[in-house]
Scaffold this motif. Sequence first.
Motif, short mmCIF file in Angstrom:
data_model
loop_
_atom_site.label_atom_id
_atom_site.label_comp_id
_atom_site.label_asym_id
_atom_site.label_seq_id
_atom_site.Cartn_x
_atom_site.Cartn_y
_atom_site.Cartn_z
N VAL A 17 -14.51 6.92 -35.99
CA VAL A 17 -13.37 7.79 -36.94
C VAL A 17 -14.46 9.14 -37.39
CG1 VAL A 17 -12.24 7.52 -39.18
CG2 VAL A 17 -12.09 5.77 -37.31
N ILE A 18 -15.54 8.91 -37.77
CA ILE A 18 -16.06 9.94 -38.37
C ILE A 18 -16.41 11.08 -37.17
CG2 ILE A 18 -18.56 10.77 -39.29
CD1 ILE A 18 -18.44 8.31 -40.74
N SER A 19 -16.81 10.68 -36.12
CA SER A 19 -17.11 11.50 -35.06
C SER A 19 -15.58 12.08 -34.29
CB SER A 19 -17.66 10.71 -33.53
OG SER A 19 -18.82 10.39 -33.92
N PHE A 20 -14.51 11.58 -34.52
CA PHE A 20 -13.25 12.16 -34.19
C PHE A 20 -12.75 12.93 -35.29
CE2 PHE A 20 -8.63 11.93 -34.65
CZ PHE A 20 -8.30 12.40 -33.13
N VAL A 21 -12.95 12.90 -36.53
CA VAL A 21 -12.75 13.86 -37.35
C VAL A 21 -13.51 15.05 -37.17
CG1 VAL A 21 -13.08 14.64 -39.89
CG2 VAL A 21 -11.88 12.34 -39.28
N GLY A 22 -14.58 14.94 -36.80
CA GLY A 22 -15.77 16.18 -36.60
C GLY A 22 -15.35 17.02 -35.37
N PHE A 23 -14.80 15.96 -34.37
CA PHE A 23 -14.20 16.68 -33.14
C PHE A 23 -13.16 17.49 -33.36
CE2 PHE A 23 -11.55 16.39 -29.30
CZ PHE A 23 -12.27 17.00 -28.34
N CYS A 24 -12.09 16.75 -34.06
CA CYS A 24 -11.07 17.70 -34.58
C CYS A 24 -11.10 19.11 -35.35
CB CYS A 24 -9.98 16.70 -35.36
SG CYS A 24 -9.09 15.43 -34.43
N VAL A 25 -12.27 18.85 -36.16
CA VAL A 25 -12.42 19.89 -36.91
C VAL A 25 -13.08 21.24 -36.12
CG1 VAL A 25 -14.24 20.93 -38.66
CG2 VAL A 25 -12.80 18.89 -39.11
N LEU A 37 -17.54 26.80 -38.64
CA LEU A 37 -16.66 25.80 -38.63
C LEU A 37 -16.97 24.82 -37.44
CD1 LEU A 37 -15.10 24.36 -40.78
CD2 LEU A 37 -13.10 25.33 -39.89
N VAL A 38 -17.25 25.59 -36.32
CA VAL A 38 -17.53 24.74 -35.00
C VAL A 38 -18.83 23.94 -35.20
CG1 VAL A 38 -17.95 24.96 -32.95
CG2 VAL A 38 -16.14 26.12 -33.54
N ILE A 39 -20.00 24.90 -35.85
CA ILE A 39 -21.17 23.83 -35.93
C ILE A 39 -20.90 22.85 -36.99
CG2 ILE A 39 -23.48 24.59 -36.76
CD1 ILE A 39 -23.32 27.16 -35.65
N ALA A 40 -19.98 23.07 -37.74
CA ALA A 40 -20.05 22.08 -38.93
C ALA A 40 -19.38 20.98 -38.47
CB ALA A 40 -19.15 22.41 -40.17
N GLY A 41 -18.38 20.96 -37.54
CA GLY A 41 -17.83 20.06 -37.06
C GLY A 41 -18.50 19.22 -35.99
N LEU A 42 -19.45 19.94 -35.26
CA LEU A 42 -20.40 19.39 -34.29
C LEU A 42 -21.40 18.46 -35.26
CD1 LEU A 42 -20.95 22.03 -31.37
CD2 LEU A 42 -19.59 19.80 -31.57
N ALA A 43 -21.88 19.05 -36.35
CA ALA A 43 -22.73 18.31 -37.21
C ALA A 43 -21.97 16.93 -37.67
CB ALA A 43 -23.15 19.07 -38.51
N VAL A 44 -20.67 16.98 -38.11
CA VAL A 44 -20.02 15.66 -38.34
C VAL A 44 -20.02 14.74 -37.35
CG1 VAL A 44 -17.71 14.79 -39.06
CG2 VAL A 44 -18.80 16.97 -40.06
N VAL A 45 -19.75 15.27 -36.01
CA VAL A 45 -19.84 14.34 -34.86
C VAL A 45 -21.01 13.57 -34.91
CG1 VAL A 45 -19.87 14.19 -32.34
CG2 VAL A 45 -17.94 15.57 -33.55
N LEU A 46 -22.28 14.30 -34.97
CA LEU A 46 -23.77 13.55 -34.61
C LEU A 46 -23.83 12.81 -35.99
CD1 LEU A 46 -25.87 16.86 -33.80
CD2 LEU A 46 -25.01 14.92 -32.49
N ILE A 47 -23.35 13.11 -37.33
CA ILE A 47 -23.45 12.32 -38.33
C ILE A 47 -22.66 10.88 -38.13
CG2 ILE A 47 -22.75 12.02 -40.72
CD1 ILE A 47 -23.10 14.94 -41.25
N GLY A 48 -21.58 11.15 -37.45
CA GLY A 48 -20.92 9.80 -37.10
C GLY A 48 -21.64 8.91 -36.33
#
Length: 82
Positions: A17-25, A37-48
Amino acid sequence: MAAAAHGHTPAAWTGVVISFVGFCVAGVAMIMPNVVLVIAGLAVVLIGGVVGKAMSMAGMGKQPSKNFAPIGAEERSAVTAG
């Protein structure tokens, strides 16, 4: 796969779910050209992935099955060779 409980754990669901949110962002940020924002989204994917692994290591991942005994290396090679 359902018998093996592959992915049916709180750790797996939380990480996905966390990775999916990052992918959507990151996907939305690509459409509206916003590199930060792309880099932030990819960071959220890694955090997931990190959160999912940490939860799994904390005991919320797949537990060893009590129905099957672990097989040794000799038995494993006999199964895969035959």
